[in-house]
Design an enzyme around this catalytic site. Structure first.
Site, PDB file in Angstrom:
ATOM      1  N   LYS A 113      40.844  54.094  28.480  1.00 30.13           N
ATOM      2  CA  LYS A 113      41.238  54.174  27.051  1.00 30.13           C
ATOM      3  C   LYS A 113      42.740  54.370  26.940  1.00 30.13           C
ATOM      4  CE  LYS A 113      38.645  52.796  25.307  1.00 30.13           C
ATOM      5  NZ  LYS A 113      37.508  52.291  25.931  1.00 30.13           N
TER       6      LYS A 113
ATOM      7  N   HIS B 273      41.940  62.583  49.178  1.00 30.43           N
ATOM      8  CA  HIS B 273      42.071  61.363  49.985  1.00 30.43           C
ATOM      9  C   HIS B 273      43.116  60.415  49.416  1.00 30.43           C
ATOM     10  CE1 HIS B 273      38.655  62.645  52.328  1.00 30.43           C
ATOM     11  NE2 HIS B 273      38.030  62.903  51.191  1.00 30.43           N
TER      12      HIS B 273
ATOM     13  N   LYS C 232      39.562  41.496  22.339  1.00 27.77           N
ATOM     14  CA  LYS C 232      38.304  42.202  22.128  1.00 27.77           C
ATOM     15  C   LYS C 232      37.171  41.543  22.893  1.00 27.77           C
ATOM     16  CE  LYS C 232      35.618  45.205  20.192  1.00 27.77           C
ATOM     17  NZ  LYS C 232      35.666  46.525  20.850  1.00 27.77           N
TER      18      LYS C 232
ATOM     19  N   GLU D 281      36.526  55.991  32.290  1.00 29.51           N
ATOM     20  CA  GLU D 281      36.579  55.463  30.927  1.00 29.51           C
ATOM     21  C   GLU D 281      37.732  56.115  30.146  1.00 29.51           C
ATOM     22  OE1 GLU D 281      35.733  53.159  29.113  1.00 29.51           O
ATOM     23  OE2 GLU D 281      35.769  53.904  27.061  1.00 29.51           O
TER      24      GLU D 281
ATOM     25  N   CYS E  43      40.601  33.993  21.592  1.00 28.24           N
ATOM     26  CA  CYS E  43      41.142  33.348  20.398  1.00 28.24           C
ATOM     27  C   CYS E  43      40.108  33.398  19.276  1.00 28.24           C
ATOM     28  CB  CYS E  43      41.462  31.893  20.694  1.00 28.24           C
ATOM     29  SG  CYS E  43      42.435  31.668  22.176  1.00 28.24           S
TER      30      CYS E  43
ATOM     31  N   ASN F 152      38.828  27.294  21.221  1.00 28.82           N
ATOM     32  CA  ASN F 152      38.679  28.512  22.032  1.00 28.82           C
ATOM     33  C   ASN F 152      38.062  28.086  23.349  1.00 28.82           C
ATOM     34  OD1 ASN F 152      39.464  29.937  19.830  1.00 28.82           O
ATOM     35  ND2 ASN F 152      37.487  30.933  19.463  1.00 28.82           N
ATOM     36  N   GLY F 153      38.493  28.690  24.439  1.00 23.84           N
ATOM     37  CA  GLY F 153      37.904  28.367  25.739  1.00 23.84           C
ATOM     38  C   GLY F 153      38.939  27.733  26.648  1.00 23.84           C
TER      39      GLY F 153
ATOM     40  N   ARG G 207      40.942  39.626  18.093  1.00 23.12           N
ATOM     41  CA  ARG G 207      40.491  38.827  19.232  1.00 23.12           C
ATOM     42  C   ARG G 207      41.655  38.129  19.942  1.00 23.12           C
ATOM     43  NH1 ARG G 207      34.745  37.330  18.635  1.00 23.12           N
ATOM     44  NH2 ARG G 207      35.195  35.816  20.235  1.00 23.12           N
TER      45      ARG G 207
ATOM     46  N   GLU H 275      44.710  51.200  28.053  1.00 19.50           N
ATOM     47  CA  GLU H 275      44.538  50.076  27.124  1.00 19.50           C
ATOM     48  C   GLU H 275      45.466  50.182  25.914  1.00 19.50           C
ATOM     49  OE1 GLU H 275      40.003  48.390  27.012  1.00 19.50           O
ATOM     50  OE2 GLU H 275      40.261  50.464  26.416  1.00 19.50           O
TER      51      GLU H 275
ATOM     52  N   TRP I  10      45.138  33.667  21.907  1.00 21.40           N
ATOM     53  CA  TRP I  10      45.405  34.561  23.040  1.00 21.40           C
ATOM     54  C   TRP I  10      45.695  33.618  24.193  1.00 21.40           C
ATOM     55  CZ3 TRP I  10      43.645  35.672  27.953  1.00 21.40           C
ATOM     56  CH2 TRP I  10      43.943  36.943  28.465  1.00 21.40           C
TER      57      TRP I  10
HETATM   58  C1  G6P Z   1      37.343  43.373  26.834  1.00 19.28           C
HETATM   59  C2  G6P Z   1      37.492  44.449  25.779  1.00 19.28           C
HETATM   60  C3  G6P Z   1      36.843  45.742  26.261  1.00 19.28           C
HETATM   61  C4  G6P Z   1      35.394  45.502  26.649  1.00 19.28           C
HETATM   62  C5  G6P Z   1      35.264  44.361  27.676  1.00 19.28           C
HETATM   63  C6  G6P Z   1      33.812  43.933  27.861  1.00 19.28           C
HETATM   64  O1  G6P Z   1      38.095  43.709  27.950  1.00 19.28           O
HETATM   65  O2  G6P Z   1      38.845  44.674  25.484  1.00 19.28           O
HETATM   66  O3  G6P Z   1      36.897  46.723  25.234  1.00 19.28           O
HETATM   67  O4  G6P Z   1      34.854  46.662  27.175  1.00 19.28           O
HETATM   68  O5  G6P Z   1      35.968  43.204  27.211  1.00 19.28           O
HETATM   69  O6  G6P Z   1      33.352  43.396  26.663  1.00 19.28           O
HETATM   70  P1  G6P Z   1      31.845  43.310  26.214  1.00 19.28           P
HETATM   71  O7  G6P Z   1      31.889  42.686  24.845  1.00 19.28           O
HETATM   72  O8  G6P Z   1      31.148  42.427  27.212  1.00 19.28           O
HETATM   73  O9  G6P Z   1      31.281  44.684  26.218  1.00 19.28           O
END
Ligand code: G6P
Length: 608
Positions: free
Chosen positions: A485, A504, A603, A481, A2, A100-101, A27, A488, A74
């Site tokens: 991507k 496997h 984020k 990765e 949030c 937030n939290g 966020r 996501e 969020w």
């Molecule tokens: C969230 C974001 C990702 C990020 C991950 C870790 O899932 O959507 O893009 O890689 O958090 O975040 P950090 O800020 O610790 O790298």
């Protein structure tokens, strides 16, 4: 997750709050709200969906006043809905609060309040805070907040005001960031510095268990025991420009294109080329201890975890350390040997990820040397680690991390080089690495020049629903990765696998509707990757290869080839990352997805 923005000053608060929320929307964006007061009336508006919907609603209501608090949510407790959106109010509509939290003991606190006859309007944990504050309020809002926070378990960044004190905002933090912005005759606060930069670059980070009071002409900070805290403002270097889209359709695309600069910034002043070594000022104070370590653990989440996985291969090649990589959410609950011979490096773009922070606290308790690699200056992980390195990649707004991932990989290579040159790495090998690092920005630009071709390939694959990504050694983390991507931002199913594991399990999935993205560098894994590709083609699977420039063989084995310049083995994966980012981006765009704000994701994940 949030986002919080607050304003107190002489200007109209609503446009400032809305603009701030838009900057934080990456966020959390399932609902938003604000409360603004002109001293007599308080206007409260909340809406489900994006900030633009809230803005529309406000046009009808017109919220005037020079003080207010705002929030983009969020959802954790309770689905996205107007009653669950923040600001939350209590029964008497006197306290307005954003949070937030997570309040972990909210159920038991709520039960007590229900027994006393309170009725609740939302399913949130936050509403409990408001009811409690109303209960304890005797004319001094900060005093009531302190009393209530003693009862609370969990994490919070809160901002609130009371209808009877229209010249005061109270803020408090434990485990969820809050930053004060010191403007001219005005104060702001936000959970993320991006929301402040348009108004000021003078900021103060609240620490855990601290409370701040913003009045119209001054502010004060104290801890929860009422001890006054004096802290100088810090100057933030990021200009607002850096957080704008600069003509790109999405932040993600802009950030993909910023990668040559991000790499240059990561390297700036950090390479001693004649000596084949790096210089990392942030590690200087602990270098002797670091060199003497036996083990290093990389802890992180999401994309930052994949940077750690790649770093394991690089550290194993270059240093004498034994290397462990662990999801922070697992690390914190494992019984690991973490002693004075162990270094733990937290890798985090935001520096606020709850699990990564908890992992570092656990490692600290057990006596390990705790280090940080973070992008956000002054973030909690940066503050709670003994030493570390900043990415200096500039703000990353797109939820899917791109430029910071690449920057992390570069800096992790610099760290390996630094330690390795005191251990087994020869001058010749060190020089080999430093020279290859220098070439990276130019090589990245050449890959980005191919964006139109990658877009054309991506369009042809946009209708498939499942993808396999494969790679070996250094390129195995890159396959994961790349798959991350795609899932996501396009919501398509994608799996990253070590190519050797294909037989496997995943090979059973291959058919004409299940394409594979194969990373095929010209290194010791080449022949084996070609074998994997042939096994896929034998089952009518389509293959897109990310291959080395000048590889004339590969086109005969696959359906589409994206060529990347060649580097040394340990840096080749960095170059191979870019086509995968662009491939995911263009597929998501073709499918009409909301790329910068993908559904359900945030984020910065500041709750466990
Ligand atoms: C969230 C974001 C990702 C990020 C991950 C870790 O899932 O959507 O893009 O890689 O958090 O975040 P950090 O800020 O610790 O790298």
């Amino acid at each position: 997750m949030c986002g919080i923005v607050c304003y107190i000053g002489s200007k109209e608060a609503t446009p400032i709050l809305i603009e701030g929320l838009k900057r934080l929307e990456y966020r959390g964006y399932d609902s938003a709200g604000l409360a603004v007061t002109d001293g007599k009336e308080t206007c409260l508006v909340k809406e489900v969906g994006k900030v633009s919907r809230l803005e529309e609603k406000i046009k009808e209501d017109s919220c005037r006043g020079t003080m207010g608090i705002a929030h983009t949510r969020w959802a954790t407790h309770g689905r996205p809905s107007v009653p669950n959106a923040h600001p939350q109010t209590g029964e008497e509509d006197k306290v307005f609060l954003v949070h937030n939290g997570i309040i972990e003991n909210y159920l038991s606190l709520k039960e007590e309040l229900l027994k006393k006859g309170h009725t609740f309007n939302s399913e949130t944990d936050t509403e409990v805070l408001v009811h409690l504050i109303e209960e304890y309020y005797e004319g001094d809002l900060a005093a009531a907040v302190k009393k209530v926070l003693r009862l609370v378990q969990g994490t919070f960044g809160i901002a609130l005001f009371h209808r009877d004190s229209p010249d005061q905002i109270v803020l408090a933090r434990r485990g969820s960031p809050l930053i004060l912005g010191i403007g001219e005759n005005e104060y702001l606060a936000a959970s993320d510095v991006n929301a402040l930069l348009r108004h000021t670059n003078q900021v103060i980070h609240l620490k855990d268990n601290e409370l701040a009071i913003l009045n119209r002409d001054d502010f004060s900070i104290s801890d929860f025991q009422d001890r006054r805290v004096i802290r100088e403002a810090e100057t933030i270097e990021w200009g607002q420009d850096a957080a704008d889209k600069k003509g790109f359709d999405h932040y993600m695309l802009k950030e993909i294109f910023e990668q040559p600069d991000a790499v240059e910034n990561a390297l700036r002043g950090r390479l001693l080329e004649g000596e084949g070594v790096s210089h990392l000022g942030g590690l200087e104070g602990v270098l002797d201890r670091l060199k003497a370590m036996e083990r290093i653990h990389f802890v992180s989440c999401g994309t930052s975890y994949y940077a750690g996985l790649l770093a394991r291969y690089i550290f194993e090649k270059v240093t004498d350390f034994s290397v462990e990589v662990e999801y922070a959410s697992e690390f914190r609950y494992r019984n690991l040997r973490l002693d004075e011979k162990t270094a733990v490096l937290a890798i985090s773009q935001s520096g606020e990820t709850a699990d990564t922070l908890a992992a570092i606290r656990e490692a600290k308790r057990k006596g390990a040397l705790c280090l940080g690699l973070v992008n956000v200056v002054g973030s909690t992980i940066a503050k709670e680690t003994e030493a570390g390195v900043y990415n200096h990649a500039g703000p990353e707004i797109g939820v899917a991390s791109t430029k910071v991932f690449l920057s992390q990989c570069v800096i992790l290579t610099l760290m390996a080089l630094l330690v390795g040159r005191y251990q087994r790495l020869s001058l010749t090998e060190g020089l080999f690495i430093t020279r290859a690092l220098r070439k990276l920005p130019g090589q990245l630009r050449r890959i980005l020049d191919q964006a139109p071709r990658i877009e054309e390939i991506a369009r042809r694959y946009a209708q498939y629903h499942n993808f396999l990504y494969i790679g070996r050694l250094y390129n195995f983390p890159i396959a994961m990765e790349g798959a991350l991507k795609l899932k996501e931002i396009s919501y398509l199913h994608a799996e990253g696998y070590a190519a050797g594991e294909m037989k496997h399990g995943p090979i059973s999935l291959i058919d004409p509707d299940f394409p594979t993205v194969a990373i095929v560098p010209r290194d010791s894994t080449y022949e084996k990757m070609i074998n994997n590709i042939q096994e896929i083609k034998a089952r009518d699977g389509k293959v897109v290869a990310v291959a080395a420039e000048g590889d004339s063989e590969i086109a005969g084995h696959v359906d589409d080839v994206i060529s990347v310049p060649r580097s040394i083995d340990i840096l080749q994966p960095l170059l191979n990352t870019i086509p995968l980012q662009l491939f995911a981006y263009y597929i998501a765009r073709e499918r009409g997805c909301d790329i910068d704000k993908p559904r359900n994701l945030a984020k910065s994940v500041t709750v466990e």
